[in-house]
Scaffold this motif. Structure first.
Motif, PDB file in Angstrom:
ATOM      1  N   ASP A 149      37.779  40.705  39.861  1.00 45.95           N
ATOM      2  CA  ASP A 149      38.144  39.787  38.784  1.00 45.95           C
ATOM      3  C   ASP A 149      39.382  38.950  39.101  1.00 45.95           C
ATOM      4  N   ARG A 150      40.008  39.179  40.275  1.00 43.52           N
ATOM      5  CA  ARG A 150      41.181  38.386  40.655  1.00 43.52           C
ATOM      6  C   ARG A 150      41.141  38.060  42.142  1.00 43.52           C
ATOM      7  N   ARG A 151      41.717  36.934  42.506  1.00 39.87           N
ATOM      8  CA  ARG A 151      41.739  36.534  43.912  1.00 39.87           C
ATOM      9  C   ARG A 151      42.530  37.517  44.772  1.00 39.87           C
ATOM     10  N   GLU A 152      43.573  38.111  44.181  1.00 38.86           N
ATOM     11  CA  GLU A 152      44.379  39.060  44.948  1.00 38.86           C
ATOM     12  C   GLU A 152      43.537  40.263  45.370  1.00 38.86           C
ATOM     13  N   ARG A 154      40.292  40.250  45.687  1.00 39.32           N
ATOM     14  CA  ARG A 154      39.318  39.745  46.662  1.00 39.32           C
ATOM     15  C   ARG A 154      39.930  39.697  48.052  1.00 39.32           C
ATOM     16  N   LYS A 155      41.183  39.249  48.146  1.00 39.05           N
ATOM     17  CA  LYS A 155      41.873  39.195  49.439  1.00 39.05           C
ATOM     18  C   LYS A 155      42.066  40.596  50.007  1.00 39.05           C
ATOM     19  N   GLN A 156      42.443  41.551  49.156  1.00 35.13           N
ATOM     20  CA  GLN A 156      42.610  42.932  49.617  1.00 35.13           C
ATOM     21  C   GLN A 156      41.299  43.490  50.154  1.00 35.13           C
ATOM     22  N   ALA A 157      40.211  43.245  49.425  1.00 36.59           N
ATOM     23  CA  ALA A 157      38.910  43.742  49.872  1.00 36.59           C
ATOM     24  C   ALA A 157      38.500  43.079  51.183  1.00 36.59           C
ATOM     25  N   ASP A 158      38.747  41.787  51.316  1.00 35.02           N
ATOM     26  CA  ASP A 158      38.425  41.076  52.548  1.00 35.02           C
ATOM     27  C   ASP A 158      39.172  41.684  53.734  1.00 35.02           C
ATOM     28  N   THR A 171      31.937  36.210  54.161  1.00 37.74           N
ATOM     29  CA  THR A 171      32.333  34.945  53.566  1.00 37.74           C
ATOM     30  C   THR A 171      32.942  35.202  52.201  1.00 37.74           C
ATOM     31  N   ILE A 172      33.906  34.377  51.843  1.00 36.01           N
ATOM     32  CA  ILE A 172      34.462  34.374  50.490  1.00 36.01           C
ATOM     33  C   ILE A 172      33.732  33.283  49.718  1.00 36.01           C
ATOM     34  N   VAL A 173      33.130  33.637  48.623  1.00 29.33           N
ATOM     35  CA  VAL A 173      32.290  32.711  47.869  1.00 29.33           C
ATOM     36  C   VAL A 173      33.162  31.695  47.128  1.00 29.33           C
ATOM     37  N   THR A 174      33.023  30.433  47.502  1.00 28.27           N
ATOM     38  CA  THR A 174      33.690  29.310  46.842  1.00 28.27           C
ATOM     39  C   THR A 174      32.679  28.171  46.757  1.00 28.27           C
ATOM     40  N   SER A 175      33.094  27.063  46.191  1.00 29.40           N
ATOM     41  CA  SER A 175      32.201  25.907  46.124  1.00 29.40           C
ATOM     42  C   SER A 175      31.852  25.402  47.517  1.00 29.40           C
ATOM     43  N   ARG A 176      32.756  25.594  48.479  1.00 29.45           N
ATOM     44  CA  ARG A 176      32.508  25.118  49.841  1.00 29.45           C
ATOM     45  C   ARG A 176      31.561  26.036  50.613  1.00 29.45           C
ATOM     46  N   THR A 177      31.505  27.302  50.239  1.00 31.32           N
ATOM     47  CA  THR A 177      30.659  28.251  50.978  1.00 31.32           C
ATOM     48  C   THR A 177      29.417  28.642  50.182  1.00 31.32           C
ATOM     49  N   ALA A 178      29.156  27.947  49.098  1.00 31.06           N
ATOM     50  CA  ALA A 178      28.080  28.345  48.179  1.00 31.06           C
ATOM     51  C   ALA A 178      26.707  28.359  48.837  1.00 31.06           C
ATOM     52  N   VAL A 185      28.381  40.197  54.347  1.00 32.12           N
ATOM     53  CA  VAL A 185      29.282  40.606  53.269  1.00 32.12           C
ATOM     54  C   VAL A 185      29.758  39.358  52.537  1.00 32.12           C
ATOM     55  N   TYR A 186      29.555  39.344  51.232  1.00 34.26           N
ATOM     56  CA  TYR A 186      29.973  38.236  50.377  1.00 34.26           C
ATOM     57  C   TYR A 186      31.008  38.763  49.391  1.00 34.26           C
ATOM     58  N   LEU A 187      32.188  38.162  49.392  1.00 35.38           N
ATOM     59  CA  LEU A 187      33.252  38.572  48.485  1.00 35.38           C
ATOM     60  C   LEU A 187      33.486  37.457  47.475  1.00 35.38           C
ATOM     61  N   ALA A 188      33.531  37.811  46.192  1.00 36.65           N
ATOM     62  CA  ALA A 188      33.604  36.777  45.163  1.00 36.65           C
ATOM     63  C   ALA A 188      34.346  37.279  43.939  1.00 36.65           C
ATOM     64  N   THR A 189      35.016  36.359  43.259  1.00 40.10           N
ATOM     65  CA  THR A 189      35.475  36.658  41.910  1.00 40.10           C
ATOM     66  C   THR A 189      34.282  36.466  40.977  1.00 40.10           C
ATOM     67  N   TYR A 190      34.344  37.073  39.813  1.00 40.12           N
ATOM     68  CA  TYR A 190      33.251  36.928  38.857  1.00 40.12           C
ATOM     69  C   TYR A 190      33.017  35.468  38.474  1.00 40.12           C
ATOM     70  N   PRO A 191      34.087  34.699  38.145  1.00 42.82           N
ATOM     71  CA  PRO A 191      33.838  33.294  37.761  1.00 42.82           C
ATOM     72  C   PRO A 191      33.188  32.486  38.872  1.00 42.82           C
TER      73      PRO A 191
END
Length: 273
Positions: A149-152, A154-158, A171-178, A185-191
């Motif tokens: 639920d937080r970017r912090e 997500r970074k720790q998990a990455d 990959t970290i799921v963002t608009s650029r990596t969608a 492995v896909y790491l993402a915040t809920y939003p």
């Protein structure tokens, strides 16, 4: 790869179950390969992977060709989880190994959800990464989604995935990596995941890990867990008696009876400083 029996919307989807099985029987006789079974009435859709001794379950839709191919690969290559040993370099403390064992036993019994309660600082993420490695090595999982639920977080998990599973493309799921579809492995915040989850097919992920699940899975975020037909693990540090009843229900656990529990008092007495 699959057979679909579609009934009228005025009829129950279950009315097509026997007919779909008969089609699968005939296709198996003709081809030597048993297809995955789907049956639907347009409102409700069920998947039945009976060749893997799985019971029918409701899904949000149909698998893609790629996801069906991996489901068929699993039939021939999946190993018994309870016979495989977790990597002690990832998570080797006794309580961590016990949690991993409990999850393995739960999935081996045919259940698809687990809830792990561990006190803060006892290595929840390392346990999740160890389970991910175990499921990957035994051909239970190809693609993993780790939700926070937080970017912090997500970074720790990455960082943990990078340290202990460096060979697994992430990959970290963002608009650029969608549009990434070739990672493991896909790491993402809920939003972030909520914005794009429907661009994936329902069978794309084999395992979803929900970090701090007690505070992030309700209302609109719950759609993620309903949409994907994946094994699911909830992680939380909240004391057992403080977790909401709906959290236990979402992960198919009896109230105040998670899959594995290592609380604050146990951590104080057992975890080295």
């Amino acid at each position: 790869l699959a057979v679909i029996e579609a009934k009228k919307t005025s009829r129950s989807a279950e009315a097509g179950r026997t007919q779909a099985r008969l089609y699968a029987d005939q296709l198996q006789l003709e081809t030597g390969h048993r297809p995955v079974i789907f049956y639907t009435n347009g409102f409700e859709t069920y998947i039945w992977n009976d060749a893997a001794n799985e019971t029918p379950r409701r899904t949000f839709g149909f698998y893609s060709k790629d996801s069906l191919e991996y489901l068929n690969f699993q039939r021939a290559n999946r190993l018994k989880l309870v016979d495989a040993q977790p990597d002690h370099e990832i998570a080797g403390r006794m309580y961590q190994l016990e949690s991993i064992k409990r999850v393995a036993e739960t999935f081996e019994r045919g259940k698809r959800k687990a809830l792990l309660v561990q006190a803060t600082g006892t290595g929840k993420t390392r346990v999740a990464v160890s389970i991910s490695e175990l499921l990957t090595r035994t051909s239970w999982a190809k693609r993993i989604l780790f939700l926070c639920d937080r970017r912090e977080l997500r970074k720790q998990a990455d960082d943990v995935f990078k340290d202990f599973l460096p060979a697994a493309p992430r990959t970290i799921v963002t608009s650029r990596t969608a549009s990434d579809r070739d990672k493991r492995v896909y790491l993402a915040t809920y939003p972030a995941m909520m914005q794009i989850f429907e661009t994936f097919d329902v069978g794309f992920f084999d395992l979803i890990v929900a970090d701090e699940s007690h505070r992030s899975i309700y209302n609109r975020y719950r759609d993620l867990f309903l949409y994907f037909d994946a094994l699911q693990i909830g992680l939380t540090a909240t004391p057992v008696d403080s977790i909401g009843k709906n959290t236990y229900e979402l992960f198919d656990c009896e109230n105040e009876d998670p899959t594995a529990h290592f609380g604050f008092e146990e951590a104080i007495n057992n975890v080295p400083a």
